[in-house]
Design a protein around this motif. Sequence first.
Motif, mmCIF file in Angstrom:
data_model
loop_
_atom_site.group_PDB
_atom_site.id
_atom_site.type_symbol
_atom_site.label_atom_id
_atom_site.label_comp_id
_atom_site.label_asym_id
_atom_site.label_seq_id
_atom_site.Cartn_x
_atom_site.Cartn_y
_atom_site.Cartn_z
ATOM 1 N N CYS A 18 0.792 -1.165 -0.107
ATOM 2 C CA CYS A 18 0.005 -0.003 -0.021
ATOM 3 C C CYS A 18 0.944 1.130 0.119
ATOM 4 O O CYS A 18 1.538 1.540 0.959
ATOM 5 N N THR A 19 1.088 1.851 -1.164
ATOM 6 C CA THR A 19 1.768 3.052 -1.338
ATOM 7 C C THR A 19 0.910 4.289 -1.488
ATOM 8 O O THR A 19 0.166 4.509 -1.983
ATOM 9 N N ALA A 20 1.496 5.319 -0.499
ATOM 10 C CA ALA A 20 0.907 6.620 -0.438
ATOM 11 C C ALA A 20 1.624 7.452 -1.306
ATOM 12 O O ALA A 20 2.523 7.503 -1.235
ATOM 13 N N SER A 21 0.675 8.447 -1.789
ATOM 14 C CA SER A 21 1.306 9.685 -2.504
ATOM 15 C C SER A 21 0.489 11.033 -1.894
ATOM 16 O O SER A 21 -0.598 10.756 -1.798
ATOM 17 N N GLY A 22 1.133 12.146 -1.924
ATOM 18 C CA GLY A 22 0.482 13.513 -1.798
ATOM 19 C C GLY A 22 1.083 13.697 -0.408
ATOM 20 O O GLY A 22 1.047 15.028 -0.382
ATOM 21 N N ARG A 23 1.224 12.796 0.531
ATOM 22 C CA ARG A 23 1.794 13.276 1.726
ATOM 23 C C ARG A 23 2.406 12.132 2.441
ATOM 24 O O ARG A 23 2.045 10.802 2.047
#
Length: 124
Positions: free
Chosen positions: A21-26
């Motif tokens: 689960c990869t987060a983007s944006g912050r």
Amino acid sequence: VQLQASGGGLVQPGDSLRLSCTASGRTINNWSMAWFRQAPGKEREFVVGHGWSGRITYHTDSMKGRFTVSRDNAKNTGYLQMNSLKPEDTAVYYCAIDTKRDRPLDNWNYYDYWGQGTLVTVSS
């Protein structure tokens, strides 16, 4: 924040999978992350939560013995390693982020951001 879940697939009983689960944006390093799943015709079910402080909570002893949750802060990514998979583990798996600290990890109502889900099918 956008979450991208991946790693699902079709496996046989006893096999392993690692979901990402990869987060983007912050950066999500200071937030809690959890994994939920939803099997066909069933309600969403809590699997495991990884709190911002490092606290880990599993839903059942069976999951605790077979699943391992981890995070790579440098990659802004969380992982769910699933071993000894069983047919009853078949479900769409979702990752989620809670931006408020110290809330119960197992309540899906508290999570602010969700991944799109990745399908895990365990079948012979």
